[in-house]
Design an enzyme around this catalytic site. Structure first.
Site, PDB file in Angstrom:
ATOM      1  N   GLU A  88      20.700  63.856   3.164  1.00 11.36           N
ATOM      2  CA  GLU A  88      20.853  63.183   4.455  1.00 11.36           C
ATOM      3  C   GLU A  88      22.293  63.201   4.965  1.00 11.36           C
ATOM      4  OE1 GLU A  88      19.747  58.809   6.065  1.00 11.36           O
ATOM      5  OE2 GLU A  88      18.738  59.511   4.280  1.00 11.36           O
ATOM      6  N   ASP A  89      23.246  63.049   4.034  1.00 17.06           N
ATOM      7  CA  ASP A  89      24.640  62.859   4.461  1.00 17.06           C
ATOM      8  C   ASP A  89      25.524  64.098   4.341  1.00 17.06           C
ATOM      9  OD1 ASP A  89      23.900  60.279   4.893  1.00 17.06           O
ATOM     10  OD2 ASP A  89      24.700  59.494   3.023  1.00 17.06           O
ATOM     11  N   ASP A 270       6.712  21.327  -8.558  1.00 15.77           N
ATOM     12  CA  ASP A 270       6.820  22.454  -9.498  1.00 15.77           C
ATOM     13  C   ASP A 270       8.009  23.341  -9.138  1.00 15.77           C
ATOM     14  OD1 ASP A 270       5.624  23.177  -7.190  1.00 15.77           O
ATOM     15  OD2 ASP A 270       4.102  24.467  -8.080  1.00 15.77           O
TER      16      ASP A 270
END
Length: 729
Positions: A88-89, A270
């Site tokens: 992608e980069d 609880d």
């Protein structure tokens, strides 16, 4: 000042830590492959930095670390995680990855690489991204698991991001990734994602609850020690190998409980659960869990309504455990979870652990695999647009189940609230399409009948039956919904075709050419968005064909701009303010811009807000913790506008205050006096309900901002007899 040597040491420290965790399962060549992936990633990202300023390579290393340590994935996933941003980069292509690291790594990375290309108008890019990522489920679930690791690290390091990015990423996480983690059985990751979402969207509440949990830690530890001490002695006496943990509930789940039951933090009984983890062979698991249950209930009285047996019928995401709630000696309810080591690992790590324990001989599918196969089926047969698809997909994530049987006694698991019609589609699409009614436990029921556990269902069909719009109102499974929608779409297409022929004949009658201009005039005149809608309305008689007359085409066209023309809000804001900014300022000077305060969360000045561009020229202002914010930011990120309040005091905003307390003479008078006299606030409405000496009231008031509201809440809290005062939406 950046110290390259210190950074290099830091990177190596992270890399060695990763190898240390991976070591137990590394085979012959694995370490070399991981080293090669690390060096490739290091080289590819060498000049890149994250928003926080640290070297980018630390992100892929952290994602790989999460994949190994917290999800339990292996070498292929480590390599894919290290390389997940490379395509992608940088200049590197998927083909290069395939050549260097093999097909399965390349396929995972392809699934992780964001989509690019053309989008339909009205479908959001994020939804399209999610859809592409989910499509890879059909190939390899590891894509989703690495994506979850990637998202978890991004959420952990969200501090370095600008505010609007934080909101968008956090909402997207809550909308899709937390439910996905839940569905894949990754409870620890799901809880952390939810808590981080809260941290960035409602920081005050997050800090408040986490401080309260911290303050009660010492008392809680002592309580757990006293509670478990007799159980430990007894389990040791019976020869069990075990560990006992006391774990506090997540901040988000505590808040959810407070909102759902309308209680304060101190009333949540609880806050933590005791978990008993047994080390026993697989064949003795069930018997051992029930024996431990018996030992616990010898010491503490159980609540019969709170017994949950997921040992005999595991949840669809593979979760197995025996839960009971018992009364402690100090009069406090305590949840106890009994499970084995194997169950605990599946409970924490979900899908990956599930595969680890699946022996080669088993042919039956677990609920988790059945779910993944259903998702595959849904993905492959889905023709809807991306937003519709996302909606369908999410409906399938957070669901409880209902167990029903066919006439031959075969078990069918459906989502809770599923109807007889869902059951019909689950058996076979054709049976669903021709479903007329059903017999449940030998009694005739309508298609909309909601199934209950243990129902035995027989479907009645007819060749003349076909799906109609109403069916969509009472089916809940995506399989049924998508098949019905497909059938209705086909039907609509056929009807539209008839409409087209009718229009052709009418245009010939009135001697008008069927040009694009004339068709546009028709669509504008009858106010229909698409040509197919026009044809459909003509064929179904909504538009009377006789009303199509010559005058429509000859009158002067309105010069109004197209309704799909993108509006430039930013320029409008700049024009109003005379300075360059992409932020919407809310206050008296901007009242000539079309914005409106959303009624679902009633924001007031001082609240953290954002603007949402609606389809009709308006901007809606919402609080960042509004219940609709997650959906809006996840699906329509491109229509979100940064917004903040201007410094104005004259405007009044509506806010709700809820008061609870013990009833006494004159208390209403005291409350209204504080509101109207000392604080000069206008009250719009007040309703007070008194019962058994306690009262609860809702007051709607007009205030200037959050500080004004806060001071009023503090004054009201000091009134004699008032127990709690809080704002509500």
């Amino acid at each position: 000042m950046i110290d390259p040597e210190a950074e290099r040491k830091e990177i190596l420290r992270h890399y060695r830590r990763l190898l240390r965790h991976a070591k137990p399962f590394l085979k012959d060549n694995d370490a070399k492959i991981i080293k090669k992936a690390f060096n490739t990633s290091l080289e590819a990202h060498k000049d890149m930095r994250r928003k926080s300023g640290e070297p980018y390579i630390l992100h892929p290393l952290a994602v790989a670390q999460i994949a190994v340590e917290e999800i339990g994935l292996g070498t292929t996933s480590i390599v894919a995680a290290l390389l997940h941003d490379v395509v992608e980069d940088t200049e590197m292509e998927t083909a290069d990855i395939e050549r260097e690291f093999g097909t399965s790594v390349a396929r995972i990375i392809e699934g992780l690489t964001k989509i690019s290309g053309v989008f339909d108008y009205g479908t959001s890019q994020q939804a399209e991204n999610f859809r592409k990522m989910l499509l890879t489920l059909s190939d390899d679930v590891r894509v989703i698991l690495i994506k979850l690791a990637d998202r978890l690290h991004n959420m952990r390091t969200l501090d370095g991001m600008p505010r609007h990015k934080q909101l968008k990423i956090a909402s997207e996480t809550m909308y899709l990734y937390a439910p996905l983690a839940h569905r894949l059985g990754l409870y620890a990751i799901k809880s952390e994602l939810e808590d981080l979402y809260l941290k960035y969207t409602d920081t005050e509440t997050y800090k408040d609850i986490s401080n309260k949990i911290r303050q009660t830690r010492i008392a809680r530890t002592k309580f757990i020690k006293d509670f478990t001490s007799p159980i430990e002695d007894e389990l040791t006496r019976h020869g069990f190998k075990f560990t006992i943990k006391g774990r506090p509930k997540s901040i988000y789940s505590i808040l959810k409980k407070m909102k759902k039951q309308n209680i304060t933090f101190d009333e949540v009984y609880d806050l933590f659960a005791i978990r008993i983890i047994l080390d026993v062979p697989v064949e003795n698991e069930k018997a051992a869990c029930w024996q431990v249950y018996s030992i616990i209930t010898d010491f503490y009285q159980p609540n019969p309504d709170r017994l949950r047996d997921w040992v005999n019928t595991p949840k669809a995401n593979g979760y197995e455990s025996l839960h009971t709630t018992v009364m402690s000696k100090s009069g406090q309810w305590v949840e106890v979870q009994i499970r084995t080591k194997r169950m605990d690992e599946i409970g924490e790590r979900g899908y990956a652990a599930h595969w680890k324990y699946k022996s080669g001989s088993t042919t039956s599918e677990s609920g988790l695999e059945q779910w993944i196969n259903k998702v595959r089926d849904m993905l492959e047969n889905n023709t809807a647009n991306a937003l519709e698809f996302m909606d369908e997909f999410r409906k399938n994530l957070f669901v409880e189940e209902v167990f029903v049987f066919t006439p031959k006694g075969e078990l069918i698991i459906l989502p809770d609230k599923a109807t007889a019609l869902d059951f019909a589609f689950e058996i076979h699409t054709q049976i669903g399409m021709q479903c007329l009614g059903a017999k449940v436990n030998q009694k005739l029921v309508p298609l909309s009948y909601q199934l209950k556990n243990g129902d035995q269902v027989e479907i009645l069909t007819s060749h003349k039956q076909k799906p109609n719009e109403e069916w969509l109102q009472y089916v809940v499974t995506s399989k049924a919904r998508s098949r019905i929608k497909d059938a209705l779409r086909e039907e609509r297409k056929h009807t539209s075709e008839l409409g087209r022929e009718m229009l052709e004949r009418r245009m010939a009658q009135i001697k008008m050419a069927e040009t694009q201009v004339n068709i546009n005039k028709l669509m504008a005149f009858f106010n229909v968005p698409t040509l197919q809608d026009l044809y459909f309305k003509i064929a179904s008689g909504v538009i009377d064909i006789k009303n199509i007359k010559e005058v429509i085409f000859t009158s002067v066209a309105d010069k109004a701009h197209s309704m799909l023309e993108p509006k430039s809000f930013d320029k409008e804001v700049q024009k109003r303010r005379g300075i360059n900014s992409d932020m919407l300022l809310i206050g008296e000077h901007t009242s000539n811009m079309n914005y409106k305060i959303s009624t679902c969360c009633n924001p007031i000045p001082g609240d953290d807000v954002f603007g949402f561009e609606t389809g009709d020229e308006d901007i809606e202002i919402h609080r960042t913790n509004c219940k609709h914010a997650i959906e809006l930011m996840s699906n329509f990120g491109n229509r979100i506008i940064k917004a903040k309040w201007t410094d104005q005091k004259e405007l009044a905003f509506l806010a709700g205050i809820r008061i609870k307390g013990s009833d006494r003479m004159g208390i209403v008078n005291d409350i209204t006096k504080i509101i109207s006299t000392s604080l000069k606030v206008n009250m719009r409405s007040i309703t007070i309900d008194s019962n058994d000496g306690m009262f609860e009231g809702n007051i709607m008031v007009f205030v200037n901002d959050t500080a004004h509201l806060e001071s009023m809440i503090q004054r009201l809290a000091r009134v004699n007899g008032v127990l709690t005062v809080e704002r509500f939406d």
